[in-house]
Structure formats: structure tokens, C-alpha cells
Design a protein around this motif. Structure first.
Motif, PDB file in Angstrom:
ATOM      1  N   THR A  30     -57.561  18.396  10.290  1.00 33.67           N
ATOM      2  CA  THR A  30     -58.350  18.114   9.088  1.00 33.67           C
ATOM      3  C   THR A  30     -58.886  16.695   9.166  1.00 33.67           C
ATOM      4  N   LEU A  31     -59.932  16.446   8.412  1.00 29.45           N
ATOM      5  CA  LEU A  31     -60.478  15.094   8.321  1.00 29.45           C
ATOM      6  C   LEU A  31     -59.683  14.290   7.306  1.00 29.45           C
ATOM      7  N   THR A  32     -59.536  13.018   7.577  1.00 36.89           N
ATOM      8  CA  THR A  32     -59.028  12.085   6.583  1.00 36.89           C
ATOM      9  C   THR A  32     -60.207  11.709   5.685  1.00 36.89           C
ATOM     10  N   ASP A  33     -59.944  10.959   4.632  1.00 41.53           N
ATOM     11  CA  ASP A  33     -61.053  10.495   3.787  1.00 41.53           C
ATOM     12  C   ASP A  33     -62.028   9.650   4.597  1.00 41.53           C
ATOM     13  N   THR A  34     -61.477   8.797   5.478  1.00 41.06           N
ATOM     14  CA  THR A  34     -62.322   7.980   6.354  1.00 41.06           C
ATOM     15  C   THR A  34     -63.149   8.867   7.272  1.00 41.06           C
ATOM     16  N   GLY A  35     -62.525   9.890   7.832  1.00 38.69           N
ATOM     17  CA  GLY A  35     -63.219  10.815   8.720  1.00 38.69           C
ATOM     18  C   GLY A  35     -64.304  11.597   8.000  1.00 38.69           C
ATOM     19  N   ARG A  36     -64.022  12.000   6.766  1.00 42.11           N
ATOM     20  CA  ARG A  36     -65.018  12.746   5.979  1.00 42.11           C
ATOM     21  C   ARG A  36     -66.237  11.869   5.702  1.00 42.11           C
ATOM     22  N   ARG A  37     -66.005  10.607   5.326  1.00 47.24           N
ATOM     23  CA  ARG A  37     -67.134   9.685   5.082  1.00 47.24           C
ATOM     24  C   ARG A  37     -67.931   9.464   6.365  1.00 47.24           C
ATOM     25  N   ALA A  38     -67.224   9.282   7.484  1.00 39.10           N
ATOM     26  CA  ALA A  38     -67.906   9.077   8.772  1.00 39.10           C
ATOM     27  C   ALA A  38     -68.706  10.314   9.156  1.00 39.10           C
ATOM     28  N   ALA A  39     -68.124  11.498   8.963  1.00 42.98           N
ATOM     29  CA  ALA A  39     -68.816  12.751   9.311  1.00 42.98           C
ATOM     30  C   ALA A  39     -70.070  12.932   8.466  1.00 42.98           C
ATOM     31  N   MET A  40     -69.954  12.661   7.172  1.00 41.67           N
ATOM     32  CA  MET A  40     -71.105  12.836   6.287  1.00 41.67           C
ATOM     33  C   MET A  40     -72.219  11.844   6.627  1.00 41.67           C
ATOM     34  N   ALA A  41     -71.857  10.600   6.919  1.00 43.77           N
ATOM     35  CA  ALA A  41     -72.871   9.594   7.285  1.00 43.77           C
ATOM     36  C   ALA A  41     -73.531   9.964   8.604  1.00 43.77           C
ATOM     37  N   PHE A  42     -72.719  10.359   9.585  1.00 42.66           N
ATOM     38  CA  PHE A  42     -73.261  10.757  10.885  1.00 42.66           C
ATOM     39  C   PHE A  42     -74.196  11.953  10.722  1.00 42.66           C
ATOM     40  N   HIS A  43     -73.723  12.976  10.007  1.00 46.38           N
ATOM     41  CA  HIS A  43     -74.507  14.201   9.820  1.00 46.38           C
ATOM     42  C   HIS A  43     -75.841  13.892   9.135  1.00 46.38           C
ATOM     43  N   ALA A  44     -75.818  13.029   8.135  1.00 49.15           N
ATOM     44  CA  ALA A  44     -77.058  12.665   7.433  1.00 49.15           C
ATOM     45  C   ALA A  44     -78.031  11.963   8.373  1.00 49.15           C
ATOM     46  N   ASP A  45     -77.530  11.021   9.170  1.00 49.18           N
ATOM     47  CA  ASP A  45     -78.406  10.292  10.097  1.00 49.18           C
ATOM     48  C   ASP A  45     -78.983  11.208  11.169  1.00 49.18           C
ATOM     49  N   VAL A  46     -78.163  12.111  11.698  1.00 45.80           N
ATOM     50  CA  VAL A  46     -78.662  13.071  12.688  1.00 45.80           C
ATOM     51  C   VAL A  46     -79.733  13.946  12.041  1.00 45.80           C
ATOM     52  N   GLY A  47     -79.474  14.369  10.811  1.00 43.80           N
ATOM     53  CA  GLY A  47     -80.447  15.209  10.103  1.00 43.80           C
ATOM     54  C   GLY A  47     -81.800  14.544   9.962  1.00 43.80           C
TER      55      GLY A  47
ATOM     56  N   ASP B  26     -55.852  13.083  19.533  1.00 47.18           N
ATOM     57  CA  ASP B  26     -55.043  11.858  19.554  1.00 47.18           C
ATOM     58  C   ASP B  26     -55.903  10.641  19.225  1.00 47.18           C
ATOM     59  N   ARG B  27     -57.061  10.552  19.867  1.00 47.05           N
ATOM     60  CA  ARG B  27     -57.944   9.403  19.645  1.00 47.05           C
ATOM     61  C   ARG B  27     -58.494   9.407  18.214  1.00 47.05           C
ATOM     62  N   ALA B  28     -58.835  10.577  17.698  1.00 48.43           N
ATOM     63  CA  ALA B  28     -59.339  10.664  16.322  1.00 48.43           C
ATOM     64  C   ALA B  28     -58.248  10.261  15.325  1.00 48.43           C
ATOM     65  N   GLU B  29     -57.022  10.639  15.596  1.00 45.40           N
ATOM     66  CA  GLU B  29     -55.918  10.250  14.709  1.00 45.40           C
ATOM     67  C   GLU B  29     -55.669   8.744  14.769  1.00 45.40           C
ATOM     68  N   ARG B  30     -55.695   8.181  15.960  1.00 45.25           N
ATOM     69  CA  ARG B  30     -55.494   6.729  16.096  1.00 45.25           C
ATOM     70  C   ARG B  30     -56.537   5.941  15.308  1.00 45.25           C
ATOM     71  N   ARG B  31     -57.745   6.475  15.238  1.00 45.29           N
ATOM     72  CA  ARG B  31     -58.822   5.798  14.502  1.00 45.29           C
ATOM     73  C   ARG B  31     -58.798   6.123  13.012  1.00 45.29           C
ATOM     74  N   GLY B  32     -57.878   6.985  12.601  1.00 41.96           N
ATOM     75  CA  GLY B  32     -57.765   7.345  11.191  1.00 41.96           C
ATOM     76  C   GLY B  32     -58.848   8.292  10.718  1.00 41.96           C
ATOM     77  N   LEU B  33     -59.451   9.042  11.641  1.00 39.59           N
ATOM     78  CA  LEU B  33     -60.552   9.946  11.303  1.00 39.59           C
ATOM     79  C   LEU B  33     -60.087  11.370  11.008  1.00 39.59           C
ATOM     80  N   ALA B  34     -59.012  11.785  11.656  1.00 38.25           N
ATOM     81  CA  ALA B  34     -58.521  13.153  11.513  1.00 38.25           C
ATOM     82  C   ALA B  34     -57.009  13.148  11.591  1.00 38.25           C
ATOM     83  N   GLN B  35     -56.432  14.269  11.200  1.00 34.12           N
ATOM     84  CA  GLN B  35     -54.986  14.412  11.295  1.00 34.12           C
ATOM     85  C   GLN B  35     -54.638  15.865  11.581  1.00 34.12           C
ATOM     86  N   ARG B  36     -53.486  16.041  12.183  1.00 35.44           N
ATOM     87  CA  ARG B  36     -52.955  17.385  12.425  1.00 35.44           C
ATOM     88  C   ARG B  36     -51.813  17.622  11.454  1.00 35.44           C
ATOM     89  N   THR B  37     -51.809  18.804  10.865  1.00 32.31           N
ATOM     90  CA  THR B  37     -50.739  19.178   9.945  1.00 32.31           C
ATOM     91  C   THR B  37     -50.208  20.545  10.345  1.00 32.31           C
TER      92      THR B  37
END
Length: 170
Positions: free
Chosen positions: A108-125, A85-96
Motif C-alpha cells: 500500500t502507499l503511505t500518505d507520502t507515497g500517495r501525494r508523490a503518486a498523485m503529483a507524478f500522475h498529474a505531471d505525466v498527464g 524495499d527501496r520504496a519502504e526506505r523512502r517512506g513511499l509504500a509499505q507491506r502489511t
């Protein structure tokens, strides 16, 4: 070969002397704590909770069923609903809906969620990679091999005592 603390002189983690030999269990626990600290710090920097960051990373390869996600997080499906619910409210993910099954949902990730995930993953890496920099370059490949073996073995064995009521909001 015993593990050796490589913390700053004058005292290691948890008040233990620097360079004091530690056993494998203590070393893995300390390493786990370091990785969790990095994960929390990078999550905060990206305006995510650690649970939201984990959700984004889990969904990065593609859609996952809600039951599958609940199992991945070690919680009941109902407990995962709040996180989604919180991820959907932030536009990061959606349920289908899953075609052919009215009750099943995919996350699934939204486009915003995919960009956030990739940036987060890169920084953690980058930050986790700094932990390995202390190793001799010749030790990198064997270390990766041992990690892969541990992870593969652990994934094939059911986790004892998994708590079904764990709170994914934390």
C-alpha cells in the motif's frame, strides 16, 4: 489512412524525413518511445526511478498483493522485493500482512507515497496530453476509443514471451 510524422521540418525521429508516411506499427513504436521519454523525465523531476513511479501509480487505486504486483511488472515475486524495499526506505509504500494468510502481503502507499503518486500522475498527464494536442479536437474521442479498444484487447490476451526475470529496478 496512413499515419504521418509531425516532427520538426528537416528530419523526423530517427533520421526519417518529416511528414513521411509511417505504418501503424512504426507509429505505435515511436509514440511508445515518446511516452517512455516523458515518463523517465517526469520520474527524474520527482526524484523517482521509472520503476518507483510505476509502482506508485499501480498502488494509487488501493492495496495490491505482492503476487499480483509481480505479475503486473512481469517479474518473479523475489525480484519485486528489492523495489518494495527501496520504496519502504523512502517512506513511499509499505507491506502489511493479509489477515488470515501469514505468508501473503499487501503493498500500500503511505500518505507520502500517495501525494508523490498523485503529483507524478498529474505531471505525466499534462505532458502526455501535449502529444494529443496536435490532433484535431474532433479526433480526440475516436482516438480515445481506439486506445481503449487496443488496451482492453491486449489485457484480455496473455502476453507471449513475458520475461519472468526482468529487473524492476530499471
Amino acid at each position: 489512412m496512413p499515419l504521418v510524422r509531425t516532427t520538426a521540418a528537416g528530419g523526423g525521429a530517427h533520421g526519417c524525413p518529416a511528414d513521411a508516411p509511417i505504418d501503424v506499427v512504426a507509429g505505435l513504436i515511436q509514440l511508445s518511445g515518446m511516452v517512455q521519454e516523458i515518463y523517465a523525465r517526469v520520474s527524474e523531476r520527482h526524484d523517482l526511478t521509472p520503476a518507483q513511479a510505476r509502482l506508485l501509480c499501480v498502488l494509487l487505486p488501493g492495496p495490491r498483493g505482492m503476487a499480483d504486483l509481480a505479475q503486473c511488472f512481469g517479474v518473479e515475486k523475489a525480484a519485486l522485493t528489492g523495489l518494495m524495499d527501496r520504496a519502504e526506505r523512502r517512506g513511499l509504500a509499505q507491506r502489511t500482512a493479509v489477515p488470515g494468510d501469514r505468508r501473503a502481503l499487501h503493498a500500500t502507499l503511505t500518505d507520502t507515497g500517495r501525494r508523490a503518486a498523485m503529483a507524478f500522475h498529474a505531471d505525466v498527464g499534462v505532458e502526455v496530453g501535449r502529444l494529443v494536442e496536435a490532433l484535431n479536437p474532433a479526433d480526440h474521442a475516436p482516438f480515445r476509443g481506439m486506445l481503449a479498444e487496443i488496451v482492453t484487447t491486449c489485457r484480455s490476451v496473455p502476453a507471449p514471451g513475458r520475461r519472468s526475470g526482468a529487473d524492476p529496478r530499471r
